[in-house]
Design a protein around this motif. Structure first.
Motif, PDB file in Angstrom:
ATOM      1  N   UNK A   1      25.588  39.529 107.998  1.00  0.00           N
ATOM      2  CA  UNK A   1      25.279  40.827 108.465  1.00  0.00           C
ATOM      3  C   UNK A   1      25.486  41.862 107.519  1.00  0.00           C
ATOM      4  N   UNK A   2      24.737  42.816 107.000  1.00  0.00           N
ATOM      5  CA  UNK A   2      24.748  43.749 106.168  1.00  0.00           C
ATOM      6  C   UNK A   2      25.466  44.900 106.896  1.00  0.00           C
ATOM      7  N   UNK A   3      26.792  44.960 107.089  1.00  0.00           N
ATOM      8  CA  UNK A   3      27.688  46.130 107.602  1.00  0.00           C
ATOM      9  C   UNK A   3      27.416  47.501 107.027  1.00  0.00           C
ATOM     10  N   UNK A   4      27.074  47.576 105.779  1.00  0.00           N
ATOM     11  CA  UNK A   4      27.090  49.136 105.507  1.00  0.00           C
ATOM     12  C   UNK A   4      25.414  49.578 105.835  1.00  0.00           C
ATOM     13  N   UNK A   5      24.775  48.889 105.954  1.00  0.00           N
ATOM     14  CA  UNK A   5      23.325  49.279 106.497  1.00  0.00           C
ATOM     15  C   UNK A   5      23.507  49.262 107.994  1.00  0.00           C
ATOM     16  N   UNK A   6      24.083  48.380 108.753  1.00  0.00           N
ATOM     17  CA  UNK A   6      23.835  48.228 109.912  1.00  0.00           C
ATOM     18  C   UNK A   6      25.017  49.247 110.771  1.00  0.00           C
ATOM     19  N   UNK A   7      25.996  49.787 110.398  1.00  0.00           N
ATOM     20  CA  UNK A   7      27.177  50.463 111.087  1.00  0.00           C
ATOM     21  C   UNK A   7      27.046  51.931 110.858  1.00  0.00           C
ATOM     22  N   UNK A   8      27.365  52.853 111.628  1.00  0.00           N
ATOM     23  CA  UNK A   8      27.753  52.385 113.142  1.00  0.00           C
ATOM     24  C   UNK A   8      26.515  52.084 113.666  1.00  0.00           C
ATOM     25  N   UNK A   9      26.674  51.122 114.695  1.00  0.00           N
ATOM     26  CA  UNK A   9      25.405  50.600 115.586  1.00  0.00           C
ATOM     27  C   UNK A   9      25.249  51.392 116.761  1.00  0.00           C
ATOM     28  N   UNK A  10      23.921  51.283 117.201  1.00  0.00           N
ATOM     29  CA  UNK A  10      23.698  52.071 118.439  1.00  0.00           C
ATOM     30  C   UNK A  10      22.390  52.521 118.321  1.00  0.00           C
ATOM     31  N   UNK A  11      21.661  53.125 119.536  1.00  0.00           N
ATOM     32  CA  UNK A  11      20.280  53.635 119.553  1.00  0.00           C
ATOM     33  C   UNK A  11      20.304  55.205 119.071  1.00  0.00           C
ATOM     34  N   UNK A  12      19.326  55.460 118.584  1.00  0.00           N
ATOM     35  CA  UNK A  12      19.259  56.957 118.167  1.00  0.00           C
ATOM     36  C   UNK A  12      18.683  57.861 119.568  1.00  0.00           C
ATOM     37  N   UNK A  13      19.589  58.567 120.021  1.00  0.00           N
ATOM     38  CA  UNK A  13      19.416  59.367 120.986  1.00  0.00           C
ATOM     39  C   UNK A  13      18.611  60.892 120.781  1.00  0.00           C
ATOM     40  N   UNK A  14      17.699  61.225 121.895  1.00  0.00           N
ATOM     41  CA  UNK A  14      17.016  62.476 121.484  1.00  0.00           C
ATOM     42  C   UNK A  14      18.041  63.483 121.521  1.00  0.00           C
ATOM     43  N   UNK A  15      17.861  64.485 120.726  1.00  0.00           N
ATOM     44  CA  UNK A  15      18.941  65.364 120.522  1.00  0.00           C
ATOM     45  C   UNK A  15      18.224  67.004 121.006  1.00  0.00           C
ATOM     46  N   UNK A  16      18.897  67.898 121.459  1.00  0.00           N
ATOM     47  CA  UNK A  16      18.474  69.249 121.782  1.00  0.00           C
ATOM     48  C   UNK A  16      18.127  70.022 120.623  1.00  0.00           C
ATOM     49  N   UNK A  17      17.338  70.966 120.747  1.00  0.00           N
ATOM     50  CA  UNK A  17      17.202  71.678 119.558  1.00  0.00           C
ATOM     51  C   UNK A  17      18.776  72.623 119.112  1.00  0.00           C
ATOM     52  N   UNK A  18      19.124  72.502 117.921  1.00  0.00           N
ATOM     53  CA  UNK A  18      20.056  73.023 117.359  1.00  0.00           C
ATOM     54  C   UNK A  18      21.230  71.916 117.097  1.00  0.00           C
ATOM     55  N   UNK A  19      21.138  70.899 117.816  1.00  0.00           N
ATOM     56  CA  UNK A  19      22.085  69.823 117.917  1.00  0.00           C
ATOM     57  C   UNK A  19      21.801  68.840 116.665  1.00  0.00           C
ATOM     58  N   UNK A  20      22.895  68.429 116.008  1.00  0.00           N
ATOM     59  CA  UNK A  20      22.661  67.516 114.910  1.00  0.00           C
ATOM     60  C   UNK A  20      22.802  66.055 115.328  1.00  0.00           C
ATOM     61  N   UNK A  21      21.935  65.354 114.715  1.00  0.00           N
ATOM     62  CA  UNK A  21      21.643  63.886 115.228  1.00  0.00           C
ATOM     63  C   UNK A  21      22.795  62.914 114.959  1.00  0.00           C
ATOM     64  N   UNK A  22      23.374  62.095 115.798  1.00  0.00           N
ATOM     65  CA  UNK A  22      24.534  61.183 115.527  1.00  0.00           C
ATOM     66  C   UNK A  22      23.900  60.207 114.383  1.00  0.00           C
ATOM     67  N   UNK A  23      24.923  60.239 113.280  1.00  0.00           N
ATOM     68  CA  UNK A  23      24.646  59.261 112.097  1.00  0.00           C
ATOM     69  C   UNK A  23      24.669  57.973 112.578  1.00  0.00           C
ATOM     70  N   UNK A  24      23.763  56.929 112.853  1.00  0.00           N
ATOM     71  CA  UNK A  24      23.932  55.799 113.067  1.00  0.00           C
ATOM     72  C   UNK A  24      23.146  54.787 111.969  1.00  0.00           C
TER      73      UNK A  24
END
Length: 488
Positions: free
Chosen positions: A259-282
């Motif tokens: 498993x390519x940990x550098x590419x895969x982590x942190x794991x999780x689904x990309x959630x929709x963000x509200x205007x002005x919010x910063x997307x969680x780096x996944x």
């Protein structure tokens, strides 16, 4: 990886946090066609079956074992092509008959494949377990039948947890009957390699099987049924010693599912963000657990290498399928060596010391085996000189030596062995006889050789004992012996 993720995604352990995560991600996973399976709770692992290149390779490799079911019925020159006749101490492999005198050939075969296994492990880990091991193949066949009769893993898990009912019996009984039939054919085919297969079937139908034949067939039937149908991954993890010793046979240059940990982590689904919010780096891993659900031993490859991993590559098939669906590049899980992730280039196979050593011994065993097969004579001759006394002086003054000529018939026909002696003009061989040697048997011919006293000029006179098969004059063996006389 955080301590939370280590606990949540430990295979075969039920934790509430995993179920919570699955509920959160369920909408996204449903959108891409991923089935959510219940977490394993320490019971039978019901691995999901998906198509892919490594699944195809597994079926191709598994087809080799089908030959073992048909092997006893192949005929060669009017007899069973492959027959390990222990009673007569003969091993027939198509046109080759191996007798105890040539047992070293079988030792070379065993040495070759033992080192082949070691070399394969050094290169690609437990690739034998994942693609060629008979236990893995039988479990694959059994679980494929289970999938056909009882449905997908989620349905099977629900059925196993349900109380006994006639409907449950109606679904499970045909599967178990076919399991037992495959197990019986496995045990029967094994015994058929040691006796004529057609005769074995005949004696089975007439209830004339020997005690040992019946016991072996019954024992192998029960063993196959239990380990392939019920124990499954527990054999690979808890009983097979190979899973423990493979660590001493691999190194940081061994290619394994990783498993390519550098590419895969942190794991999780990309959630929709509200205007002005910063997307969680996944990372690229969407935490669907498909790599775990398809693993026949329940290993979570994302936690690193474990001795339960049989290097089958099914997790790679699963991950590549998910990456395609979410428009991300394949290879999040792939065959790779640890040195690759450390930025080191892998050396060629011929520059890896342990692979070179294993391959060299394999080459020696293969060369010895080839030489033995090319120089295998249909007849083996040994001349044993009587030691007490070394010679006898007869009443006419001649010197007599006694020998035992042992002739081994390696063919499938009766041999008429004629003994002749050469090496001295005045010698007389007594008696002048021809012995019949049955196929696979040894005949001992007593031989007396006399030379006039005045013609014995040295203590040891080289002689040649020639044995010819009169039924096949091209079969001739010359044996170098010595005639002993008194000191001059």
């Amino acid at each position: 990886m955080s301590e939370h993720n280590k606990e949540a995604y430990r295979p075969n352990i039920h934790t509430g946090s995993v179920l919570d995560d699955v509920k959160v991600h369920s909408k996204t996973l449903d959108d891409i066609g991923v089935e959510i399976l219940p977490i394993h709770t320490g019971g039978t692992i019901h691995a999901k079956r998906i198509p892919g290149r490594f699944r195809t390779l597994k079926w191709i490799a598994a087809s080799f074992w089908l030959l073992l079911f048909f092997g006893p019925y192949l005929r060669w020159d009017g007899r069973q092509a492959v027959l390990w006749d222990l009673g007569n101490r003969q091993f027939h492999i198509f046109g080759i008959t191996v007798l105890p005198q040539d047992i070293w050939l079988l030792a070379m075969i065993l040495l070759f494949f033992a080192l082949f296994l070691a070399a394969a492990t050094a290169i690609a880990g437990r690739v034998w377990c994942g693609f060629f091991c008979f236990h893995t193949v039988w479990v694959d066949v059994y679980t494929w039948l289970e999938d056909k009769f009882e449905g997908k893993p989620a349905k099977r898990i629900k059925m196993d947890a349900a109380p006994f009912s006639m409907q449950k019996l109606k679904v499970k009984l045909p599967k178990h009957l076919i399991w037992l039939f495959i197990a019986f054919m496995t045990g029967f085919s094994f015994v058929a390699y040691f006796t004529d297969a057609f005769d074995l079937w005949l004696r089975l139908f007439y209830f004339q099987l020997g005690y040992y034949e019946f016991a072996i067939i019954a024992g192998l039937t029960l063993l196959t049924y239990l380990i392939a149908g019920f124990m499954r991954e527990q054999v690979c993890i808890g009983f097979c010693p190979y899973s423990r010793i493979q660590g001493a046979m691999t190194d940081t240059e061994t290619v394994l599912p990783t498993y390519d940990r550098d590419r895969g982590e942190p794991r999780g689904r990309q959630r929709r963000v509200k205007p002005g919010e910063e997307a969680e780096p996944l990372g690229d891993c969407i935490d669907c657990r498909m790599c775990v659900d398809v693993c026949p031993t329940g290993v979570d490859i994302r936690l690193g290498q474990q001795f339960g991993c049989i290097t089958c590559g099914l997790c790679i098939d699963a991950c590549d399928e998910i990456m395609t669906k979410v428009n991300k590049p394949k290879g999040l899980i792939r065959y790779a060596a640890l040195n690759e992730f450390a930025g080191k280039a892998l050396p060629p196979i011929w520059r890896r010391p342990r692979v070179v050593v294993y391959s060299s011994i394999m080459g020696i065993a293969a060369a010895a085996l080839l030489w033995g097969l090319m120089n295998m004579s249909p007849m083996d001759v040994t001349v044993l000189k009587a030691r007490a006394p070394l010679f006898v002086q007869m009443s006419d003054g001649s010197i007599q030596n006694r020998y035992d000529v042992k002739v081994v018939n390696k063919t499938n026909d009766v041999m008429r062995a004629q003994v002749e002696v050469f090496g001295h003009d005045g010698l007389l061989a007594l008696p002048d006889r021809v012995a019949e040697v049955d196929p696979g048997n040894v005949a001992t011919i007593g031989l007396f050789i006399r030379i006039p006293r005045d013609e014995v000029t040295q203590v040891s006179t080289p002689i040649t004992v020639r044995v010819t098969d009169l039924n096949n004059p091209s079969t001739v063996v010359n044996y170098q012996a010595v005639f002993h006389g008194p000191a001059q």
